[in-house]
Design an enzyme around this catalytic site. Structure first.
Site, PDB file in Angstrom:
ATOM      1  N   ILE A  68       0.939  -1.262  -0.126  1.00  0.00           N
ATOM      2  CA  ILE A  68      -0.109  -0.052  -0.005  1.00  0.00           C
ATOM      3  C   ILE A  68       0.627   1.116   0.053  1.00  0.00           C
ATOM      4  O   ILE A  68       0.565   2.284  -0.911  1.00  0.00           O
ATOM      5  CB  ILE A  68      -1.080  -0.028   1.287  1.00  0.00           C
ATOM      6  CG1 ILE A  68      -1.722  -1.247   1.130  1.00  0.00           C
ATOM      7  CG2 ILE A  68      -1.829   1.236   1.230  1.00  0.00           C
ATOM      8  CD1 ILE A  68      -2.726  -1.444   2.523  1.00  0.00           C
ATOM      9  N   ILE A 125      -3.471   5.763   7.453  1.00  0.00           N
ATOM     10  CA  ILE A 125      -4.267   4.609   6.790  1.00  0.00           C
ATOM     11  C   ILE A 125      -3.840   3.285   7.310  1.00  0.00           C
ATOM     12  O   ILE A 125      -4.356   2.293   6.629  1.00  0.00           O
ATOM     13  CB  ILE A 125      -4.357   4.899   5.112  1.00  0.00           C
ATOM     14  CG1 ILE A 125      -2.960   4.957   4.580  1.00  0.00           C
ATOM     15  CG2 ILE A 125      -5.145   5.887   4.587  1.00  0.00           C
ATOM     16  CD1 ILE A 125      -2.748   4.875   3.166  1.00  0.00           C
ATOM     17  N   ALA A 126      -3.024   3.252   8.259  1.00  0.00           N
ATOM     18  CA  ALA A 126      -2.948   2.016   8.939  1.00  0.00           C
ATOM     19  C   ALA A 126      -3.704   1.407  10.057  1.00  0.00           C
ATOM     20  O   ALA A 126      -4.655   0.870   9.643  1.00  0.00           O
ATOM     21  CB  ALA A 126      -1.311   2.085   9.532  1.00  0.00           C
ATOM     22  N   ARG A 127      -3.263   1.852  11.331  1.00  0.00           N
ATOM     23  CA  ARG A 127      -4.160   1.513  12.235  1.00  0.00           C
ATOM     24  C   ARG A 127      -4.004   2.658  13.176  1.00  0.00           C
ATOM     25  O   ARG A 127      -3.022   3.363  13.330  1.00  0.00           O
ATOM     26  CB  ARG A 127      -3.805   0.260  13.021  1.00  0.00           C
ATOM     27  CG  ARG A 127      -4.066  -0.821  12.330  1.00  0.00           C
ATOM     28  CD  ARG A 127      -5.645  -1.136  12.488  1.00  0.00           C
ATOM     29  NE  ARG A 127      -6.040  -2.837  11.957  1.00  0.00           N
ATOM     30  CZ  ARG A 127      -6.550  -2.849  10.811  1.00  0.00           C
ATOM     31  NH1 ARG A 127      -6.556  -1.755   9.922  1.00  0.00           N
ATOM     32  NH2 ARG A 127      -6.771  -4.094  10.272  1.00  0.00           N
ATOM     33  N   GLU A 160     -11.970   2.328  17.653  1.00  0.00           N
ATOM     34  CA  GLU A 160     -13.087   2.653  16.491  1.00  0.00           C
ATOM     35  C   GLU A 160     -14.188   1.744  17.089  1.00  0.00           C
ATOM     36  O   GLU A 160     -14.079   0.423  17.461  1.00  0.00           O
ATOM     37  CB  GLU A 160     -12.409   2.219  15.361  1.00  0.00           C
ATOM     38  CG  GLU A 160     -11.334   2.732  14.781  1.00  0.00           C
ATOM     39  CD  GLU A 160     -10.860   2.325  13.465  1.00  0.00           C
ATOM     40  OE1 GLU A 160     -11.341   1.458  12.845  1.00  0.00           O
ATOM     41  OE2 GLU A 160      -9.849   2.606  12.963  1.00  0.00           O
ATOM     42  N   HIS A 178     -12.871   4.807   9.015  1.00  0.00           N
ATOM     43  CA  HIS A 178     -12.172   3.375   8.500  1.00  0.00           C
ATOM     44  C   HIS A 178     -12.751   2.754   7.100  1.00  0.00           C
ATOM     45  O   HIS A 178     -13.251   1.776   7.246  1.00  0.00           O
ATOM     46  CB  HIS A 178     -12.069   2.315   9.588  1.00  0.00           C
ATOM     47  CG  HIS A 178     -11.221   1.335   9.498  1.00  0.00           C
ATOM     48  ND1 HIS A 178     -10.631   0.401  10.553  1.00  0.00           N
ATOM     49  CD2 HIS A 178     -10.781   0.768   8.173  1.00  0.00           C
ATOM     50  CE1 HIS A 178      -9.873  -0.219   9.979  1.00  0.00           C
ATOM     51  NE2 HIS A 178      -9.711  -0.271   8.762  1.00  0.00           N
TER      52      HIS A 178
END
Ligand code: 8YV
Length: 311
Positions: free
Chosen positions: A153, A228-230, A259, A277
């Site tokens: 990614i 855009i990972a965690r 989340e 997300h």
């Protein structure tokens, strides 16, 4: 007899229907199924779950005949891969099929921040156009992109950024051979040399809070961060302080700790664009992910190793 599986979180209807056709499906998220699941524990041989949800060791250990966990996602931070292996459980992910859409969402967050998309939308709707000034934006052209975690990614994000005229550098835990981009010696050195910092590193015990106050200071008041990972790979206390006191210029965030019950301070933090997300959440990608979830599961029950097993 159909094999019995445990579905930990809902999956799109067409795949739910196909699972139902080929397996006896126990739905962990349906409270009414709790008693039936308790009775079925020894019969359950497969699990389907999401990348953000995973499965606990406690659940793995409750299923003596479990052989496969098919993950609808690429993140395995909610699964103890070594523990699964020690129980001879294959963990398979949806590798490859979500790369482009997650990178696209990262680019969208970057452009939304640099070009004030969310602010502009609110400005027009609030009737302020023609009354209040609107701030000039920042061009990505000629700016430096730093990628924290150069996997598939990260590479897709970098290629896209080059099309916008950005130069690319990165930091990765292990050497990356197939790239001409500049490798920075440390995460802090990367942040120091970046106008935009894209965080797309796998979440592990080692990368927890890898983006800390020192890195944010190095990114600086004009720098923006995209995650855009965690959520867990950024120290959220440090991030909120850095946004509020202008240590960094802004943040585009698709992922958060806890989340969907994220910290309320994000709602009022300046220069932020927030997404719930949605990196892989296009119809096309979710269809491709669903196919891979089902084919990994089918491979296991056909006596083969699921093709995208990661443990
Ligand atoms: C999904 C993800 O939203 O791939 C991942 O790890 O986080 C996303 O693609 C998630 O897997 C759905 O549970």
């Amino acid at each position: 007899m159909k094999p019995e599986i445990l579905l930990i979180e809902p999956i799109m209807k067409p795949f739910d229907e196909r699972l139902e056709a080929d397996y006896t499906v126990h739905r962990l998220y349906e409270p009414s199924e709790a008693a039936a699941i308790e009775a079925a524990l020894p019969n359950i041989r497969g699990v389907v779950t999401g990348g953000g949800t995973g499965i606990t060791n406690e659940w793995i250990d409750k299923l003596p005949n479990l052989g496969v966990v098919s993950v609808n996602g690429v993140g395995t931070d909610r699964i103890d891969l070594a523990h699964a292996r020690s129980r001879n459980v294959d963990v398979a992910i949806t590798a490859g099929v979500l790369t482009d859409d997650v990178a696209d969402l990262g680019i969208s967050l970057m452009l939304a921040l640099l070009r004030h998309i969310a602010k502009g939308d609110a400005y027009v709707r609030d009737g302020r156009w023609g009354n209040d000034p609107f701030p000039l934006a920042t061009s990505p052209k000629g700016k430096k992109l730093g990628i924290l975690g150069l996997g598939q990614i990260g590479k897709a994000f970098g290629r896209r950024a080059e099309a916008f005229g950005m130069s690319v550098r990165y930091w990765n835990r292990s050497p990356v051979k197939d790239t001409n981009w500049i490798s920075c010696p440390t995460p802090v050195a990367l942040a120091e040399d970046s106008d935009v910092l894209c965080v797309i590193i796998a979440a592990t015990a080692e990368t927890k809070n890898i983006v800390d106050a020192e890195m944010l200071k190095a990114l600086g008041p004009k720098g923006v961060i995209i995650n855009i990972a965690r959520g867990t790979v950024i120290d959220e206390d440090a991030l909120l302080s850095a946004l509020n006191d202008g240590t960094i210029g802004g943040a585009g965030l698709d992922v958060f700790v806890g989340e969907p019950n994220i910290r309320k301070e994000f709602f009022t933090a300046p220069n932020t664009v927030l997404m719930p997300h949605q990196g892989s959440a296009t119809l096309e990608t979710r269809m491709a992910m669903g196919e891979l979830v089902l084919s990994n599961l089918a491979a296991h029950f056909a006596g083969q190793k699921p093709p995208t097993t990661v443990n």
